[in-house]
Design an enzyme around this catalytic site. Sequence first.
Site, short mmCIF file in Angstrom:
data_model
loop_
_atom_site.label_atom_id
_atom_site.label_comp_id
_atom_site.label_asym_id
_atom_site.label_seq_id
_atom_site.Cartn_x
_atom_site.Cartn_y
_atom_site.Cartn_z
N ASP A 26 0.78 -1.25 0.00
CA ASP A 26 0.00 0.00 0.00
C ASP A 26 0.81 1.30 0.00
OD1 ASP A 26 -1.95 -1.89 0.19
OD2 ASP A 26 -2.85 -1.14 2.03
N GLU A 74 -4.71 -0.61 -1.51
CA GLU A 74 -6.05 -0.73 -0.95
C GLU A 74 -6.99 0.14 -1.78
OE1 GLU A 74 -6.25 0.02 3.27
OE2 GLU A 74 -8.42 0.09 3.28
N LYS A 131 -6.69 -4.59 -3.38
CA LYS A 131 -7.34 -5.32 -2.29
C LYS A 131 -8.39 -4.43 -1.62
CE LYS A 131 -3.69 -4.28 1.12
NZ LYS A 131 -4.44 -3.44 2.04
N LYS A 134 -7.96 -4.86 4.57
CA LYS A 134 -6.65 -4.52 5.15
C LYS A 134 -5.66 -5.64 4.81
CE LYS A 134 -8.47 -0.83 6.81
NZ LYS A 134 -8.37 0.38 5.96
N VAL A 159 3.19 0.06 4.30
CA VAL A 159 2.43 0.79 5.32
C VAL A 159 0.99 0.27 5.41
CG1 VAL A 159 3.78 2.85 4.90
CG2 VAL A 159 1.66 2.58 3.66
N THR A 160 0.33 0.54 6.54
CA THR A 160 0.94 0.93 7.78
C THR A 160 1.26 -0.33 8.58
OG1 THR A 160 -1.19 1.12 8.95
CG2 THR A 160 -0.36 3.10 7.87
N CYS A 164 -2.40 -2.64 7.59
CA CYS A 164 -2.38 -3.53 6.42
C CYS A 164 -1.17 -4.46 6.38
CB CYS A 164 -2.49 -2.71 5.15
SG CYS A 164 -4.13 -1.95 5.02
N GLN A 204 7.07 -14.74 21.41
CA GLN A 204 6.77 -16.17 21.55
C GLN A 204 7.48 -17.01 20.47
OE1 GLN A 204 2.57 -17.04 22.80
NE2 GLN A 204 2.26 -14.93 22.10
C1 C5J Z 1 -3.19 0.56 5.47
C2 C5J Z 1 -5.00 1.77 6.49
N1 C5J Z 1 -2.59 0.40 4.31
N2 C5J Z 1 -4.26 2.14 7.53
N3 C5J Z 1 -4.44 1.11 5.46
O1 C5J Z 1 -2.65 0.27 6.52
O2 C5J Z 1 -6.17 2.04 6.44
#
Ligand code: C5J
Length: 232
Positions: A26, A74, A131, A134, A159-160, A164, A204
């Site tokens: 993204d 996205e 997509k 997320k 990101v982020t 995502c 873990q």
């Molecule tokens: C992504 C969002 N790419 N934060 N989208 O993390 O909405």
Amino acid sequence: MPNISALPYDYSLPDNLSQIALIIIDMQRDFLEPGGFGEILGNDVSQLQSIIPAVQTLQTAFREKGLSIIQTKEGHSPNLYDCPPSKRARGNGKLTIGDVGPMGRILILGEPGNEIIGPLAPLDREVVIAKPGKGAFYHTKLDKMLRSHKITHLIFTGVTTEVCVQSTMREANDRGYECLLVEDATASYFPTLKQATLEMIRAQGGIIGWTATLKDTLAGIHQTETSSAPAG
Ligand code: C5J
């Protein structure tokens, strides 16, 4: 077998590097540029812009070695059939998904804001997965594509970190992929959430996967040679 020095312990690369893919999540104008959806939601986009050089370095290294690179973005269909009303309602702001913003309709496929940022523009032969969610496995052909190219190891950037990237990494981990997140090639609008996510992933004994620095990732990848054609 070549390794990447990582946390919580070394990440083993496959003998044949054609089994790995760089996943760039993204890096689209909506999230990284002033005037985009990220800024409309009140975020400081400079946090995300800071990783562009690191992602570019990995993109160049993978291109030079002829390895697979898959980008995601996205976005929703213009008629919003794939955007649940609950997602549109989030944020409670003046503008939401599908509304017209400074870079066209927000998070709509084909709009200027939905493009990958210029410095990371994909080559014609490289794959970009659109997509609606997320996670990049939800309502996409990503899994089928990776399996058809016998890709087993995924190197994550983008990101982020806590939204995502983490969602996609968890989906990939559940599907059996060996996942590594490059620490300095991922960002959040909130540095503390990025840090917490890195720790969650490698907790873990690597419950979701591994994390490594850009330097160590590149050193590992340069240790070995490829031997068959990549996807994308
Ligand atoms: C992504 C969002 N790419 N934060 N989208 O993390 O909405």
